[in-house]
Design an enzyme around this catalytic site. Structure first.
Site, short mmCIF file in Angstrom:
data_model
loop_
_atom_site.label_atom_id
_atom_site.label_comp_id
_atom_site.label_asym_id
_atom_site.label_seq_id
_atom_site.Cartn_x
_atom_site.Cartn_y
_atom_site.Cartn_z
N HIS A 102 0.82 -1.21 0.00
CA HIS A 102 0.00 0.00 0.00
C HIS A 102 0.85 1.26 0.00
CE1 HIS A 102 -4.24 -1.55 1.11
NE2 HIS A 102 -3.56 -2.49 0.49
N HIS A 291 -2.01 -12.34 -2.44
CA HIS A 291 -3.08 -13.05 -1.74
C HIS A 291 -2.71 -14.49 -1.41
CE1 HIS A 291 -6.38 -10.02 -3.16
NE2 HIS A 291 -5.44 -9.48 -2.41
#
Length: 765
Positions: A102, A291
């Site tokens: 992020h 993920h």
């Protein structure tokens, strides 16, 4: 703060302009009264006065670190679970991967802004975006490492290196790491992140609607940045944004607007990741790779979560999103509202994410927090261990943005490729992660540390190292004479040099004169660079280069890149002398020439401005829906110019006849080609009046007040230097009777600064 001298002032702050109690209900400030005012002060952000370590040589300090010990310290911390914020699966690795992702993922290719380069995740608005929920906890966990290494390790480098260490402890082979990021010391007030109509609350609790009558207490949240419906394949994302929703890094994991539609999500993903300079394979690698680790958190409804860090109470000490449920963390953690893990082994690198995505059918369900997520239809699908409750097993989870990879035909092909070749997938994710975390670093000359890969990657805009002997002062004098005797005009030489260097943008350290990409596609044929004239200049300089290099014995050479800059310097010296103010223009050799094969044309084409006030260029078909002078301010900021540098460069370029189309807008002189202060003398004179040529007020006539005759023409990017109060005061310095000498001196200094912006091979940044 209280003024005891006047009881009526009780509770008021004596520092005028300070807002008490937040934006709502406070008196209007300068930008509320005059919203169209050009905020020239944005050029003066992040000054040394704000940096407590401005006296430190970061490169020198970083290189003294015991790098392997640093990595050992980070890896030890990652498996040392803390009571105040316990690690999922007793491993902070996945949490830190998210923090790094992020931090870097705000990068966007349109203007090079965002990215991990300055650790902007520490400041508003990024630190309080809902998508960054609980990254504040990750940085607090890292404080012992930062505390130990102090000035030798920036937050920006630490946050990226921690992501690498996190992947490595989960058995993923990272591609490399380059340090050298310098921290910012104040919020970035210049980057346009889109309409930030947000009340600081979680999306589920914020009101969605229109921005109402200008009052901050009526702002809204989660506005889509699309023109058109989510299912419309022709819809467009507002330029230059990368994220499809406000306060998110990429896309809404529940689908555009939370609609739960995988194909709509795939379209949003493709556009968003393309804006981040990622192709389909890199996009799938990043999503599927990321993920493979960790879980998402959604055990508590959004209405119970406290405000983001910037709105948190004083006693929270800068940490936001306080959770009153249970312990407030661990099994009660709330981040984006989606709950669960993608794989049975959330702290190990494997291909289970893709295996599970394609092996099973998935159906919608709602998380405890009310978010849309997906669960296997087959009750016999594998389970995943609970992150905090020993012996408990949970259902696997997928997001709408995961199902999108299976639904979209092109993404599906990439997924199947990775499914059939796990080693290939590993390399693809490794390289995509490296690109993600280093995309805004600029040339490899800036990279520090022992783990910098030797391979030159196309997205790094590689420029060959200089291995030849450099020209000396005698050579430079000879070359200047040859250039000025070639028949090339001052205007043409200045235009070529400026066009070569001024494409640089400090946001991601791309562009600049080094490499001579001005002679290559796509920069060579940009309309704003006067391509016909430019190539005449380049051909003449190539002849001079060839003759000079052939005349040298040994290893001495001059590159085309150096000659382009030197030609501009020689032309400016002539222009200054012709104006009666002789001066020597600095020149630093050592640039080299890159090749077309080492130039990613599609990626480099993003450096072309849609508007460039330095050349009075504005593409109305592509441009932003804002006045050209605001884009001009942005261009100046990307060149790291302050207000005087910006002003003096424009005044000099105008009298040197640098408009891209040879128009005379702003050429306020009867002697173009001479470096005079005539631009400022006309601009500040009351002998003229400025009359718009049309209702759009893009072009103006400069008319003699007495006769009414039009003497000159101008654009908004000319008049702003007489209209804006801050810029006009600078212009008056150069337009004064004693301003000529200062003007020439300051123009040459600012010119040299721009010519050297990309010279990381000789400067410390």
């Amino acid at each position: 703060m209280k003024n005891n001298d006047n009881p009526e002032d009780s509770g008021k702050c004596p520092f005028r302009g300070t807002r008490i109690g937040g934006a709502a209900g406070t008196p209007p400030q300068i930008d509320d009264w005059w919203p169209n005012r050009l905020q020239v002060e944005l050029l003066h952000q992040d000054q040394p006065a704000a940096n407590p370590m401005s006296d430190e040589n970061y490169k020198e300090a970083f290189n003294k670190i015991d790098f392997q010990q640093l990595k050992q310290d980070i890896k030890a911390l990652l498996v040392d679970s803390k009571e105040w914020w316990p690690a999922d699966y007793k491993n902070y690795g996945p949490q830190m991967v998210r923090m790094t992702w992020h931090a870097a993922g705000t990068y966007r290719i349109a203007d090079g802004r965002g990215g991990a380069g300055q650790a902007m995740q520490r400041f508003a608005p990024i630190n309080s975006w809902w998508d960054n929920g609980n990254t504040d906890k990750s940085r607090r966990l890292l404080w012992p490492i930062k505390q130990k290494y102090g000035a030798a390790l920036s937050w920006a480098d630490l946050m990226v290196l921690t992501g690498n260490c996190a992947l490595e402890i989960m058995n993923f082979p990272t591609y490399g790491f380059g340090g050298g990021r310098r921290d910012a010391w104040e919020p970035d007030r210049s980057t346009y992140w889109g309409p930030e109509f947000w009340d600081g609350k979680p999306f589920k609790e914020s009101k969605v609607g229109e921005y109402s009558d200008g009052h901050p207490d009526k702002m809204v949240t989660q506005t889509l940045r699309w023109k058109g419906e989510p299912s419309d394949e022709n819809r467009d994302l507002e330029n230059p944004l990368g994220a499809t929703h406000q306060a998110l890094i990429y896309v809404n994991p529940e689908g555009p607007g939370g609609n739960g539609k995988p194909l709509d999500s795939a379209r949003a993903i493709r556009e968003s990741f393309k804006r981040m300079a990622m192709d389909d394979e890199e996009t799938v690698a990043l999503i599927a790779g990321g993920h493979a680790f960790g879980k998402s958190h959604g055990m508590v409804t959004a209405d119970k979560i406290g405000p983001a860090p910037e709105a948190a109470p004083l006693q929270a000490m800068g940490m936001g999103w306080q959770n009153p449920e249970g312990t407030g963390f661990g099994q009660y953690t709330m981040t984006n509202g989606i709950e669960g893990s993608w794989t049975p082994n959330p702290t190990q690198w494997d291909n289970d994410y893709l295996i599970n995505l394609f092996k099973f059918e998935w159906k919608n369900k709602e998380s405890l927090a009310g978010a849309i997520q997906w669960t296997p239809v087959d009750s016999n699908a594998p389970k995943t261990p609970d992150a905090h409750r020993e012996g408990m097993m949970d259902d696997l989870m997928m997001m709408t943005s995961d199902i999108a990879l299976k639904a979209d035909p092109e993404y599906r092909k990439v997924c199947e490729k990775f499914l059939n070749d796990f080693d290939y997938f590993t390399v693809a994710f490794s390289k995509a992660w490296y690109k993600l975390t280093h995309r805004d670093m600029g040339p490899k000359d800036r990279y520090l540390g022992p783990e910098v890969p030797k391979e030159d990657l196309l997205w790094q805009d590689p420029v060959p190292a200089c291995h030849h002997e450099l020209v000396n002062d005698t050579d430079i004098a000879v070359l200047k004479n040859q250039i000025l005797s070639s028949g090339l005009s001052v205007s043409a030489l200045v235009s070529a040099a400026w066009s070569s260097a001024a494409v640089y943008r400090h946001s991601d350290k791309r562009g600049g004169a080094n490499g001579a990409r001005i002679a290559l596609e796509p920069q060579n044929n940009w309309e704003m660079n006067r391509p016909s004239e430019l190539n005449k200049v380049l051909n003449t300089l190539r002849t001079i280069q060839s003759d000079f290099n052939a005349s040298q014995s040994g290893n001495k050479e001059v590159s085309l890149a150096d000659l382009v800059v030197l030609g501009g310097c020689a032309a400016i010296e002539k222009a200054a002398k012709d104006a009666g103010t002789p001066i020597s223009v600095p020149f630093t050799p050592g640039r080299t020439d890159t090749t077309q094969e080492l130039t990613d044309v599609e990626s480099f084409d993003w450096l072309k401005p849609v508007s460039d006030g330095f050349k009075n260029y504005h593409n109305d078909k592509i441009g932003y829906n804002v006045p050209s002078e605001r884009i001009f301010l942005d261009r100046a900021q990307l060149l790291t110019l302050n207000a005087p540098e910006w002003t003096v460069l424009v005044g000099g370029l105008r009298v040197l006849d640098q408009n891209y189309d040879y128009a005379k807008h702003g050429v306020f002189t009867q002697r173009p080609g001479e470096l005079s202060n005539d631009f400022f003398r006309v601009l500040t004179s009351m002998d003229y009046e400025w009359v718009p040529q049309g209702e759009n007020e893009m072009l103006f006539n400069v008319n003699d007040r007495k006769s009414g005759a039009t003497k000159y023409t101008a654009t908004r990017c000319d008049l702003i230097f007489g209209s804006n109060a801050q810029l006009r005061n600078v212009a008056e310095v150069y337009g004064a009777d004693d301003g000529q000498e200062r003007f020439v001196k300051d123009f040459v200094a600012a010119w040299d600064k721009v010519m050297m912006l990309d010279r990381y091979d000789v400067k410390d940044d």
